[in-house]
Design a protein around this motif. Sequence first.
Motif, PDB file in Angstrom:
ATOM      1  N   GLN A  58      -3.865   4.266  -8.648  1.00 27.45           N
ATOM      2  CA  GLN A  58      -3.669   5.723  -8.681  1.00 27.45           C
ATOM      3  C   GLN A  58      -4.021   6.318  -7.327  1.00 27.45           C
ATOM      4  OE1 GLN A  58      -3.828   8.642 -11.461  1.00 27.45           O
ATOM      5  NE2 GLN A  58      -4.892   7.453 -13.008  1.00 27.45           N
ATOM      6  N   GLU A  59      -3.301   7.397  -6.983  1.00 22.14           N
ATOM      7  CA  GLU A  59      -3.547   8.034  -5.689  1.00 22.14           C
ATOM      8  C   GLU A  59      -4.404   9.282  -5.850  1.00 22.14           C
ATOM      9  OE1 GLU A  59      -0.200   8.699  -3.032  1.00 22.14           O
ATOM     10  OE2 GLU A  59       0.891   7.114  -4.073  1.00 22.14           O
ATOM     11  N   ALA A  60      -5.159   9.586  -4.814  1.00 18.79           N
ATOM     12  CA  ALA A  60      -5.905  10.848  -4.782  1.00 18.79           C
ATOM     13  C   ALA A  60      -6.030  11.295  -3.334  1.00 18.79           C
ATOM     14  CB  ALA A  60      -7.284  10.669  -5.404  1.00 18.79           C
ATOM     15  N   THR A  69      -7.094   3.297   2.223  1.00 17.71           N
ATOM     16  CA  THR A  69      -6.449   4.436   2.875  1.00 17.71           C
ATOM     17  C   THR A  69      -4.947   4.211   2.979  1.00 17.71           C
ATOM     18  OG1 THR A  69      -8.413   4.415   4.247  1.00 17.71           O
ATOM     19  CG2 THR A  69      -6.670   5.953   4.877  1.00 17.71           C
ATOM     20  N   LEU A  70      -4.170   5.174   2.471  1.00 14.82           N
ATOM     21  CA  LEU A  70      -2.709   5.117   2.625  1.00 14.82           C
ATOM     22  C   LEU A  70      -2.294   5.809   3.909  1.00 14.82           C
ATOM     23  CD1 LEU A  70      -1.674   6.141  -0.994  1.00 14.82           C
ATOM     24  CD2 LEU A  70      -1.438   3.877   0.033  1.00 14.82           C
ATOM     25  N   GLU A  71      -2.952   6.908   4.209  1.00 18.85           N
ATOM     26  CA  GLU A  71      -2.576   7.694   5.392  1.00 18.85           C
ATOM     27  C   GLU A  71      -3.696   8.663   5.713  1.00 18.85           C
ATOM     28  OE1 GLU A  71       0.251  10.850   4.868  1.00 18.85           O
ATOM     29  OE2 GLU A  71      -0.429  11.274   2.837  1.00 18.85           O
ATOM     30  N   ILE A  92      -5.581   8.372  -0.512  1.00 13.65           N
ATOM     31  CA  ILE A  92      -6.292   7.181  -0.982  1.00 13.65           C
ATOM     32  C   ILE A  92      -5.532   6.530  -2.136  1.00 13.65           C
ATOM     33  CG2 ILE A  92      -8.465   6.378  -2.060  1.00 13.65           C
ATOM     34  CD1 ILE A  92      -9.106   7.639   0.575  1.00 13.65           C
ATOM     35  N   MET A  93      -5.510   5.201  -2.148  1.00 20.14           N
ATOM     36  CA  MET A  93      -5.048   4.475  -3.340  1.00 20.14           C
ATOM     37  C   MET A  93      -6.273   3.780  -3.927  1.00 20.14           C
ATOM     38  SD  MET A  93      -2.109   3.640  -4.966  1.00 20.14           S
ATOM     39  CE  MET A  93      -0.661   3.155  -4.048  1.00 20.14           C
ATOM     40  N   LEU A  94      -6.509   4.054  -5.212  1.00 22.90           N
ATOM     41  CA  LEU A  94      -7.640   3.383  -5.877  1.00 22.90           C
ATOM     42  C   LEU A  94      -7.145   2.055  -6.425  1.00 22.90           C
ATOM     43  CD1 LEU A  94      -9.378   6.306  -7.740  1.00 22.90           C
ATOM     44  CD2 LEU A  94     -10.083   5.160  -5.660  1.00 22.90           C
ATOM     45  N   CYS A 115       2.139  -3.678  -0.170  1.00 18.78           N
ATOM     46  CA  CYS A 115       2.289  -2.614  -1.146  1.00 18.78           C
ATOM     47  C   CYS A 115       1.060  -2.602  -2.052  1.00 18.78           C
ATOM     48  CB  CYS A 115       3.557  -2.861  -1.950  1.00 18.78           C
ATOM     49  SG  CYS A 115       3.967  -1.476  -2.991  1.00 18.78           S
ATOM     50  N   LEU A 116       0.376  -1.471  -2.078  1.00 21.17           N
ATOM     51  CA  LEU A 116      -0.833  -1.353  -2.904  1.00 21.17           C
ATOM     52  C   LEU A 116      -0.473  -0.792  -4.273  1.00 21.17           C
ATOM     53  CD1 LEU A 116      -3.187   0.280  -0.236  1.00 21.17           C
ATOM     54  CD2 LEU A 116      -3.055  -2.132  -0.865  1.00 21.17           C
ATOM     55  N   GLN A 117      -1.258  -1.159  -5.259  1.00 23.01           N
ATOM     56  CA  GLN A 117      -1.053  -0.651  -6.628  1.00 23.01           C
ATOM     57  C   GLN A 117      -2.273   0.159  -7.034  1.00 23.01           C
ATOM     58  OE1 GLN A 117       1.730  -1.255  -8.187  1.00 23.01           O
ATOM     59  NE2 GLN A 117       2.519  -2.848  -6.818  1.00 23.01           N
ATOM     60  N   THR A 164      -7.790  -0.464   4.243  1.00 27.20           N
ATOM     61  CA  THR A 164      -6.395  -0.031   4.214  1.00 27.20           C
ATOM     62  C   THR A 164      -5.539  -1.258   3.911  1.00 27.20           C
ATOM     63  OG1 THR A 164      -4.694   1.199   5.431  1.00 27.20           O
ATOM     64  CG2 THR A 164      -5.993  -0.355   6.712  1.00 27.20           C
ATOM     65  N   ALA A 165      -4.231  -1.061   3.633  1.00 22.80           N
ATOM     66  CA  ALA A 165      -3.357  -2.201   3.343  1.00 22.80           C
ATOM     67  C   ALA A 165      -3.198  -3.065   4.594  1.00 22.80           C
ATOM     68  CB  ALA A 165      -1.990  -1.679   2.898  1.00 22.80           C
ATOM     69  N   ASP A 166      -3.114  -4.402   4.418  1.00 27.04           N
ATOM     70  CA  ASP A 166      -2.852  -5.294   5.553  1.00 27.04           C
ATOM     71  C   ASP A 166      -1.502  -4.937   6.145  1.00 27.04           C
ATOM     72  OD1 ASP A 166      -5.215  -6.556   5.323  1.00 27.04           O
ATOM     73  OD2 ASP A 166      -4.443  -8.249   4.139  1.00 27.04           O
TER      74      ASP A 166
HETATM   75  P1  AMP Z   1       2.039   8.094   3.523  1.00 23.66           P
HETATM   76  O1  AMP Z   1       2.803   9.199   4.190  1.00 23.66           O
HETATM   77  O2  AMP Z   1       1.674   6.960   4.421  1.00 23.66           O
HETATM   78  O3  AMP Z   1       0.935   8.543   2.618  1.00 23.66           O
HETATM   79  O4  AMP Z   1       3.038   7.542   2.428  1.00 23.66           O
HETATM   80  C1  AMP Z   1       3.644   8.377   1.487  1.00 23.66           C
HETATM   81  C2  AMP Z   1       3.526   7.749   0.112  1.00 23.66           C
HETATM   82  O5  AMP Z   1       4.027   6.416   0.143  1.00 23.66           O
HETATM   83  C3  AMP Z   1       2.089   7.614  -0.366  1.00 23.66           C
HETATM   84  O6  AMP Z   1       1.618   8.781  -0.969  1.00 23.66           O
HETATM   85  C4  AMP Z   1       2.232   6.484  -1.354  1.00 23.66           C
HETATM   86  O7  AMP Z   1       2.761   6.945  -2.587  1.00 23.66           O
HETATM   87  C5  AMP Z   1       3.266   5.600  -0.705  1.00 23.66           C
HETATM   88  N1  AMP Z   1       2.616   4.521   0.086  1.00 23.66           N
HETATM   89  C6  AMP Z   1       2.258   4.562   1.390  1.00 23.66           C
HETATM   90  N2  AMP Z   1       1.688   3.402   1.763  1.00 23.66           N
HETATM   91  C7  AMP Z   1       1.682   2.610   0.686  1.00 23.66           C
HETATM   92  C8  AMP Z   1       1.226   1.285   0.412  1.00 23.66           C
HETATM   93  N3  AMP Z   1       0.672   0.521   1.363  1.00 23.66           N
HETATM   94  N4  AMP Z   1       1.385   0.809  -0.835  1.00 23.66           N
HETATM   95  C9  AMP Z   1       1.964   1.544  -1.810  1.00 23.66           C
HETATM   96  N5  AMP Z   1       2.409   2.792  -1.625  1.00 23.66           N
HETATM   97  C10 AMP Z   1       2.279   3.335  -0.401  1.00 23.66           C
END
Ligand code: AMP
Length: 423
Positions: free
Chosen positions: A191-193, A281-283, A272-274, A187-189, A117-119
Motif C-alpha cells: 500500500q502507498e502513503a 521510498t517510491l519518489e 512510500i510503499m509499505l 516493482c514493489l508491492q 528504496t527499490a533496487d
Molecule cells: P513516482 O512518480 O516515482 O512516485 O511514481 C508514480 C507511481 O508509480 C507511484 O505512486 C507508484 O504507484 C508507482 N511506482 C513508482 N515506483 C514504483 C515501484 N518501484 N514499484 C511499484 N510501483 C511504483
Amino acid sequence: MRILVIGSGGREHALVWKIAQSKLADKIFCAPGNGGISKLAECIDIKIEDIFKLLDFARKERIDLTIVGPEAPLALGIVDEFRNQKLRIFGPNKKAARLEASKVFAKELMAKYDVPTADFKIFENDNEAKKYIELKGAPCVVKADGLAQGKGVIVAKTTDEAIQAVDLIMGEKVFGDAGRKVIIEDCLQGQEASIIVIADSKKVISLASSQDHKRVFDGDVGPNTGGMGAYSPAPIITEPVFKEILEKIIYRTMDGLAREGIDYRGVLYAGIMLTNDGPKTLEFNVRFGDPETQAILPRLKSDLLEVMFAATEEKLFRLNPLNWDSRPCVCVVCASGGYPGEYEKGKEIFGLDEAQKLEDTVIFHAGTKKQEDRIFTNGGRVLGVTGMGDTIKEAIKKTYSAVEKIHFEGMHYRSDIGQKALY
Ligand code: AMP
Ligand code: GLY
C-alpha cells in the motif's frame, strides 16, 4: 506580512485558505491563482515559470514571504534568484530541488545514504536498458530521469511493455531531455502513503500522514492522474511505522543532503510503499502534494504561515509541536470529462454555494475561472471537495454529500475515495 503564493491548483487554494486564517497575514497575492483563490487573495496574471516577473512583482509589492506551490519554478531555481535579491521565499533551492527534478540524483542519494528504496539501475543508452529488461524480466518499473508532469513512470507488467516504455522515453523522446537517462527498478508491492514534512537544516516537522488515489477509476484502475482524491490520516501509517519512515527515510535523506553540502529548507514529500520488507521510498517531491494538502490542511490547527516563515530562517527548532484535529479528512477531486486525456474547458459549475453551506466541508478550486459572478471549468482537475467527520466513514459521507450537490457538463469523480482506510 504581505504574502505571495505561486501556483493555481487545489493545493494552492488550500495553502491560501490556511494562510488567510493566520494572524500574521495582512495581504495575500496569488500568481496566477484560480476562481476560488480569487475570493481570498488578489490574483495576478504572472506565469509560474516567469521567475523574473515574479521577482519584480515581489520587490515592487514589498512581499515579505513568497511561497512556491509547484515544482517547476523550484527546479528552475526561483529560490536562488529570490535569495540573491534578499527576498524571503519558502522552498528548496535549485540544487535541493533536484531531489524531485532528477530521479537519478534521488536514487543515487538514497543508495549512498542507505535510504530504503527499490533496487535499480541507471541507463543512458536505450539498447543497454532493453538488454537489462530482457535479463531481469517483468514486472519492472521504467522511469524517465527528469520532470514529466507525473507521466514519466511506467509500471510494466510485461517485458514488452517495459521495452516500449524505453522506446517512448529514449527513442521518441516524448519527455524531451527529461528522458536522456532512464531508471529501471524493481516493482514493489504494497500500500502507498504520503509523508510530508517541513524541514530546515536543524529540524524536521512532520505533517499528518495521507494517502493519494492516483488512478482515474474506482478500484485503482485506468491511467494515472495527478491524483483523484486523498484522505488523512492514513491508518496504515501506525505510530511505529511513522517512526521507522522518519528515521530510515526522512532523517537519512536530510542528513545525506547536508553531507552533500545541500541547504534544504522547505517541504520534503516522500511517496512510500509499505512492503513486506518495510517502508520503501517510491519518489521524493520538494513541494506539498496535490491533493494530499487539501486533506491535510483542514486538520491542522497550528499556524502554517508561522512554520513556513520559521523554515526560511532555520528556526523550526523554536516552534511548539503542531496541533492537529484528530478527525479524519477526505478530499474528492471532480474532474473534467476526458481527464486525464483530452478535455474541454469553459463549462459552468453549478451548486458550489449549496455544497459549501454543508457543515465541515470546504470546496477547494483547482482548474476554475471566475467570470463576473459565475465559475467555469478551466483545467483537468476542477475541484477538490473536502469533508471532515468523527470517523473516516462519516468524513466520506459528508464529502460525497457535498460532491452530489455540484455539477458541470462531463464532471467525473471516483466514488471510492477513502474506502481503503475502512479496512
Ligand atoms: P513516482 O512518480 O516515482 O512516485 O511514481 C508514480 C507511481 O508509480 C507511484 O505512486 C507508484 O504507484 C508507482 N511506482 C513508482 N515506483 C514504483 C515501484 N518501484 N514499484 C511499484 N510501483 C511504483
Ligand atoms: N499527489 C501526488 C503528488 O502531489 O505528486
